[in-house]
Write an enzyme that holds these catalytic residues in place. Structure first.
Site: not given
Lengths: 553, 208, 529, 114
Positions: C91, C150, C389, C474-475
């Site tokens: 992100y 996580d 990723h 959502y993000r």
């Protein structure tokens, strides 16, 4: 006709005319008789010159009409004060904070837009009451429960925006927390949707709260930043069964482990209904039995009628006394009790209760009473006898507390709630009692012997006192002054109120003063930016528009 | 049967281009350390699941290193060992693992002023060759030419190489070596050998 | 040295000097090799000029130093990009959205200020990671769980304000917070909720306080710097049990998800679960490959038959239960009863774990995060050599129909883009949030400019495809924030315009995290639009 | 305030003295019944937890349930609804419109003897 502050009579007349064009002539109320209906029925200022009253009321029937009203208000800088159903009694009712405001009455917007059984949510307008929503669900035969506050005639939107609470599982009984998605008319008259609602084709407006980017819904609670015109709520699926059981502990100091264990059980979701504290010894009833007791003509404080006990309680005041402990032991009366409620599968409820008993067994002398077991839905007979809000059934029974009854032949005309948040510990309950008993003594208030907090919120206690509102102006004045002092006493001990009536909003906001009132200044900065004309709910929760602030200073 | 003449390819040898931190190698930071002294290695890390990595560990052990086996996940190693150790004093580690474990350890080491000072990406190619992409100090790369004569023993040679890694790279360089190497059945297609060492950088975030 | 946009080199030099005075010389990073450490490890702009690289980084050690830095930034109009631990990989990591911003690195502020195991909460600073808090709790033998993301090296605060999710009953991380301290864009410190009451006794017990509840404004935003935050913790339960429900037919997904929604909304299932299908991990199976190769693809009946032969269900979900041992058994029994209405449903009970868990049991957990133990094991999954990723992460309704629709829509979109739907497709639909499904697609980052360019275009296309179907992200990664915010456009972008109004009022110099979630300060708005 | 109280006193006296000749049509009564169920029953109905009924019972009113009364007058009903009494608040026209109120009055006076 009363004119809003700072508005000329001719401007006001013009605005009224435009309001009439916007919503229909019959939905603009200007006669003294009609406007009087918007007074706070429980106002402690009733009959005084400074009573908070409206100049007029406008009742739109849809979001476009709300937009029009807001735009007209901007044009003429008319303060408007939205109410949903106006039933916030004890916290201000339908009267504005700034006298002379025009009440924006949203009661006509009472559409239930969607109730989804499978994903357990509802989307409603502000005029929808808990009764309305309940009736709709019953008529459709949906297996859903609505978490209702004590009086069921209020608005889910109004109540949750004022951050009220109920009785079911923690995530539902915190009404603001249980909302998902808003539509808001901003001070400039524009419509905005929050959360996933900002996505035009949104499929999850009522399923995911925060959408993308800053999550701003909280700004519209206890505030004056917008007019909420739609709101989604998560509903509780009807559980398989209900079970209750009561834990009774013998000694004063047992309250500490009682609360600690309760916290563990609640925070691990072993018990998922609202825990209900009481004192058999001191005669403090459970909240859930409060109204029912009135019905049956019993006093809510039905401690054993024993002169020895009465004397001991009086002597102890709000304090701990070894004699009371001894008396409780001698007579085999529990000092404290807590009723636990369980919603869920029949066997899981039983297993949770068994586990709770095991945990409480660490307190020497603890006793348990088995409570009710209901397979749901309730039968008609069961419905009559239960505390309805614990089963998602709206009711007005709580008003029995203030009603005329055998025990209360001269009822008051209303009440105001003093409601500080205190820590969820036994120690805090003791300290709060000591502090408030002392303050009551100094203020000459006829306070009761001991107060137990409510458990609406899952992680904190709320300590609620009702101040009566009576017909006598002098008594009301004295009560208002005492209320103000208690706000300060509470703040000095690190306890702040969670909600209050307009009369006290400035005083309480003033106690939330960390770093020279940084939070209030933040609100003011936001207020000035999004409502530059200061038209929306001036003064609500202590937030005043710039021109009022400047005039004041 | 094709003649399997050893094939050596040294590409872009000693290309002195600064390599971004992302590539897992910080350029030289200080030259205070004696280039000839090898980095003391606190632990040599291998992945128990892979034959080459097990061979690497065997050789490391023979050379006197303290070896530590993982199965992809470095949580236990770091949480129960390295974290406390590094908070006391940064100390070097080396390993032959997949990329993930190195990625984690490298970033965790940054907070203690350590950097990846040598890295070699070992990739099995479908044509039966292995490509070794090396980056590190010139001296390390010179020594790494040794890999050009390697076959299935590339990983034990790597172990020996890592124990000789200088404490601080004088200059970062890159080189590629390709050798015919049969893939072990339980090896992944790509492994990486690496050395993380204190380089005396300022950016230390540990609170002692 | 890079210069922030619109800042002269003389001003920047002055500012750097003042930053050094404020936080100590060694905590202002300006050399390339130090600044490189703040680049996004998973940047989709590898080897491109567009990669937003910071100009410098400043690492304060306390709230007063943060205030000082913010005041200096205001003076010179220097854009700051705040990170907590900088581990928001996929992100944006620790890199700014606007190139040449100065990273405000809060990692040094790593104090655990309080952990209370009677009322079950913690108060921490932004540099505290899940590992840090977990270690503190273990060292002090407190009977509370944390809910880690996580990867456990991230910051509780950073993850919560980015509205991340975990797996235990406290998995909605922003929702689990209680009380904030924020340094505002003008450098002032503000406390929210009960924290605004000096000497408050319930800052971590009652979240709203009095008046407008503003905390959400500081999530996914650039309106303030959160310097302290409280979190509600889950007390260690007695036991944990999982049970797996499998159903044989594709159309069974509807009742399966409806049952799940009921159990979650009734607080019977309190943790994250996801819908899985063996068709995803059997990709390498020759028989399946043959079926897939058929012209027109396999029919639903053929797939169902194929799975039946293998003794596998078409769909399955693993339900986690937390609570007393006897209760979790009763909950699982009830769940089975609920699902037994689906013809052919089968049930498999997992191992019951009691807490505290024996360390020897740990490897039995597919993911220790589900029982509150932080881990980095997600990085040990391996697979092909990956440079990272970025996550494409839409929210879809919690219904079987929506999952099937999303599967079809995204498969078609992938096909059109000439990509095969990767094995990561079925990360989810997962219930990290209480009422909806989160679907995660991992878009690989490559060291290949052309491939990344194409991937970015594809990513943007997927955002639009999702929005057309009413599914919003959502993000998202910093590279796509603008595009995602563009889709939240109800009433001519009323929500973004509201954010902009608030932004301009609170941060008139536009110094805090410009561009975050598509919110630009006034001075940069046109340029970016 | 003064007005409200005066009105209330007036209503009370009307309730005692004024004759109640109500002859509304059946539709109006049925509508009134519906509005009554929505707005009045929760407090003034039968069963447990009805504060209005309990309060009137405590005052010695028989019958205490409004629907069973035959002595209520239209002006009295309107005054209570629009001014409230004790803890009963007044009801606004967006809640109970004038037409609704006429219907309630028709319903509650349906059994009055002329």
């Amino acid at each position: 006709m009363r004119v809003p502050p700072g508005v000329s009579a001719s401007d006001f007349a013009e605005a009224i005319k435009q309001f009439q064009e916007a919503v229909g002539k019959e939905w603009v109320f200007t006669s003294a008789e009609d406007v009087a209906l918007y007074r706070d029925a429980y106002s402690p200022l009733m009959g005084e010159p400074n009573e908070l009253v409206a100049s007029a009321a406008v009742a739109p029937d849809g979001v476009e009409q709300v937009q029009k009203v807001v735009k007209i208000a901007n044009r003429y800088k008319i303060p408007i004060y939205p109410v949903s159903t106006g039933k916030n009694l004890g916290y201000g009712g339908s009267a504005p904070v700034l006298s002379g405001s025009v009440v924006l009455d949203l009661k006509r917007m009472n559409r239930i837009l969607e109730v989804n059984e499978r994903n357990a949510y509802a989307l409603v307008e502000p005029g929808v009451s808990y009764f309305d929503l309940y009736r709709y669900i019953q008529e459709k035969g949906l297996k859903l429960w609505v978490d209702v506050p004590d009086p069921g005639w209020g608005s889910p939107i109004g109540n949750s925006l004022d951050r009220g609470g109920g009785y079911l599982m923690p995530q539902y009984r915190n009404h603001f927390d249980s909302h998902c998605g808003m539509e808001v008319v901003l001070a400039n008259g524009e419509v905005m949707r929050t959360g996933m609602g900002a996505l035009p084709a949104a499929q999850t407006w009522q399923e995911y709260k925060s959408g993308f980017g800053p999550w701003i819904d909280g700004m519209f609670s206890q505030s004056n930043f917008g007019v909420v015109t739609k709101m989604g709520f998560w509903l509780m699926p009807e559980p398989d069964a209900y079970l209750s059981g009561t834990v009774i502990v013998p000694r004063h100091d047992d309250l500490i482990p009682l609360v600690n264990t309760l916290n563990y059980l609640e925070n691990t979701r072993v018990t998922n209904g609202m825990p209900d504290l009481a004192s058999p010894l001191l005669g403090i009833p459970m909240l859930s039995e409060f109204a029912a007791r009135f019905d049956q003509g019993a006093t809510p404080f039905d401690r054993p009628q024993d002169a020895e006990l009465t004397a001991l309680i009086a002597k102890a005041g709000g304090n701990m006394s070894p004699e009371l402990d001894d008396y409780a032991q001698k007579k085999g009366i529990g000092y404290w009790s807590c009723k636990l409620s369980f919603y869920g599968a029949t066997k899981a409820n039983a297993a949770n209760w068994a586990y709770a008993k095991e945990k409480f067994s660490a307190i020497p002398g603890v006793k348990f009473e088995e409570g009710d077991v209901y397979k749901l839905p309730l039968t008609a007979e069961q419905r009559e006898k239960v505390h309805k809000p614990q089963f998602g059934i709206p009711s007005l029974a709580m008003f029995s507390i203030g009603a005329r009854s055998a025990m209360n032949p001269e009822p008051s005309t209303g009440h105001m709630w003093f409601s500080p948040i205190i820590p969820r510990t036994g120690e805090a309950i003791f300290e709060a009692n000591r502090v408030f008993a002392q303050a009551a003594k100094e203020l000459g208030l006829p306070f009761l012997n001991f107060n137990l907090p409510s458990t609406y919120w899952e992680r904190a206690f709320i300590f609620i006192f009702a101040f009566p509102v009576v017909k006598d102006i002098e008594t009301n004045k004295k009560n208002v002054a005492s209320f103000r002092k208690l706000i300060q006493v509470a703040a000095d001990h690190g306890w702040g109120e969670y909600r209050t009536a307009p009369v006290f909003q400035d005083a309480i906001m003033n106690t939330y003063s960390f770093n020279n009132h940084a939070l209030l200044h933040f609100h003011e900065t936001v207020k000035d930016a999004i409502d530059p004309n200061g038209i929306l709910s001036a003064g609500r929760y202590g937030i005043w528009p710039k021109h009022v602030r400047e005039a004041k200073s | 049967m094709a003649s399997r003449r050893e094939f050596l390819q040294i590409g872009v040898a000693a290309l002195a281009l600064p390599i971004s931190a992302r590539a897992g190698l910080a350029p030289a930071i200080s030259s205070r350390a004696n280039e000839s002294a090898p980095t003391p290695l606190y632990k040599v890390i291998f992945d128990e699941r892979f034959a080459s990595s097990r061979a690497f560990a065997g050789e490391g052990k023979r050379l006197g290193a303290s070896i530590y086996g993982i199965k992809g996940d470095i949580t236990d190693l770091w949480f129960n060992d390295l974290d406390a150790r590094w908070k006391k004093k940064p100390v070097g580690i080396a390993g032959l693992t997949e990329h993930g474990p190195l990625f984690c350890l490298e970033r965790l080491a940054w907070d203690h002023g350590m950097r990846v000072v040598y890295r070699a990406d070992h990739t099995y190619r479908p044509d039966g060759y292995m490509e070794h992409e090396l980056s590190g100090s010139e001296r390390m790369l010179r020594e790494a030419v040794d890999l050009s004569s390697s076959g299935p023993d590339w990983s034990s040679r790597t172990a020996s190489l890592l124990t000789r890694c200088p404490a601080s790279p004088a200059q970062a360089s890159k080189m590629t070596v390709v050798t015919p190497t049969a893939k072990h059945a339980d090896d992944p297609e790509h492994l990486v050998s690496w050395v993380i060492a204190p380089v005396g950088a300022a950016r230390k975030f540990s609170r002692s | 040295m890079r210069l922030p946009p619109g800042v002269s080199s003389a001003d920047f030099a002055d500012a750097i000097k003042q930053f050094q005075d404020a936080v100590g010389k060694e905590w202002v990073f300006t050399s390339d090799e130090d600044v490189d450490l703040y680049r996004d490890s998973y940047s989709p702009f590898w080897h491109e000029d567009e990669e937003p690289i910071p100009s410098a980084a400043v690492a304060p050690d306390g709230v007063e130093q943060v205030q000082a830095v913010v005041k200096i930034a205001n003076k010179y109009k220097i854009p700051l990009w705040t990170i907590s631990t900088g581990k928001n990989l996929g992100y944006g990591g620790s890199a700014p959205l606007l190139g040449s911003s100065v990273v405000l690195d809060l990692k040094r502020m790593d104090r655990i200020l309080e952990v209370n195991d009677k009322n079950h909460y913690a108060l921490v600073e932004p540099g505290v990671s899940y590992f840090d808090l977990y270690r503190y709790i273990q060292d002090n033998n407190l009977k509370v769980w944390i809910d880690p993301a996580d990867p456990g090296w991230g910051s509780l605060i950073g993850n919560a304000v980015d509205r991340g999710g975990g797996r235990t009953p406290m998995r909605d991380h922003f929702d689990a917070h209680c009380g904030m301290e924020v340094v505002l864009p003008n450098g002032e410190v503000m406390r929210t909720g009960m924290g605004a009451l000096p000497g408050s006794k319930t800052w971590q017990q009652y979240r709203y306080g009095f008046g407008p509840y503003v905390n959400g404004m500081f999530s996914q935003s650039n309106l303030g710097i959160v310097t302290k935050m409280g979190f509600w913790l889950f007390p260690e339960p007695e036991a944990y049990l999982t049970g797996t429900v499998s159903v044989p037919k594709r159309d069974d997904l509807g009742p399966l998800v409806a049952g799940l929604a009921y159990l979650m909304n009734s607080s019977i299932v309190l943790g994250t679960t996801s819908v899985a299908s063996p068709l995803n991990f059997l990709r390498g199976d020759a028989e399946l490959a043959a079926l897939r190769a058929k012209p027109g693809g396999p029919s639903t009946q053929e797939l169902e038959h194929y799975l039946q032969e293998k003794n596998m269900g078409y769909w399955s979900i693993e339900l986690p239960f937390y609570g007393p041992a006897k209760v979790v058994a009763a909950q699982w029994e009830y769940a089975k009863e609920k699902f037994s209405g689906i013809e052919g449903a089968t049930f498999k009970e997992g191992t019951l774990h009691r807490f505290p868990v024996d360390p020897k049991e740990l490897p039995q957990f597919q993911n220790s995060v589900a029982v509150g133990i932080p881990s980095l094991s997600v990085f040990g999954v391996g697979g092909t050599r990956s440079e990272g990723h970025v996550w494409f992460s839409p929210i879809v309704p919690m219904t079987g129909e929506a999952v099937l629709e999303a599967q079809q829509v995204f498969a078609d979109a992938y096909k059109e883009m000439g990509m095969s739907i990767g094995p990561l497709f079925f990360l989810g639909p997962a219930s990290n949030y209480p009422r909806c499904f989160l679907v995660l697609f991992g878009f690989p980052i490559e060291h290949d400019v052309e491939k990344n360019k194409k991937n970015r275009e594809n990513f943007k296309r997927l955002i639009k495809v999702a929005a057309e179907h009413g599914w919003g992200e959502y993000r998202t990664h910093t590279a796509f924030m603008e595009t995602v915010m563009d889709t939240y456009s109800f009433n001519n972008h009323a929500l973004r315009r509201f954010h902009e109004t608030v932004k301009d009022a609170l941060d008139p110099n536009g110094i805090l995290s410009p561009g975050k979630c598509g919110i630009w300060p006034k001075s940069m708005r046109k340029a970016s639009a | 305030m003064k007005n409200a109280r005066v009105g209330l006193l007036l209503a009370l006296s009307l309730m005692i003295t004024a004759p109640a000749f109500a002859a509304p049509d059946q539709d109006q009564i049925e509508k009134g019944h519906k509005v009554y169920d929505k707005w009045c029953f929760p407090c003034h109905g039968t069963g447990l937890g009805k504060p209005g009924t309990d309060s009137l019972a405590a005052r010695g009113q028989k019958p205490a349930v409004l629907e069973e009364r035959t002595d209520l007058t239209v002006p009295a009903i309107k005054t209570f609804v629009r001014h409230g009494v004790l803890f009963m608040p007044m009801f606004r026209k967006t809640e109970v419109s004038d037409a609704d109120l006429d219907a309630i009055a028709a319903y509650l006076t349906r059994n009055n003897k002329p």
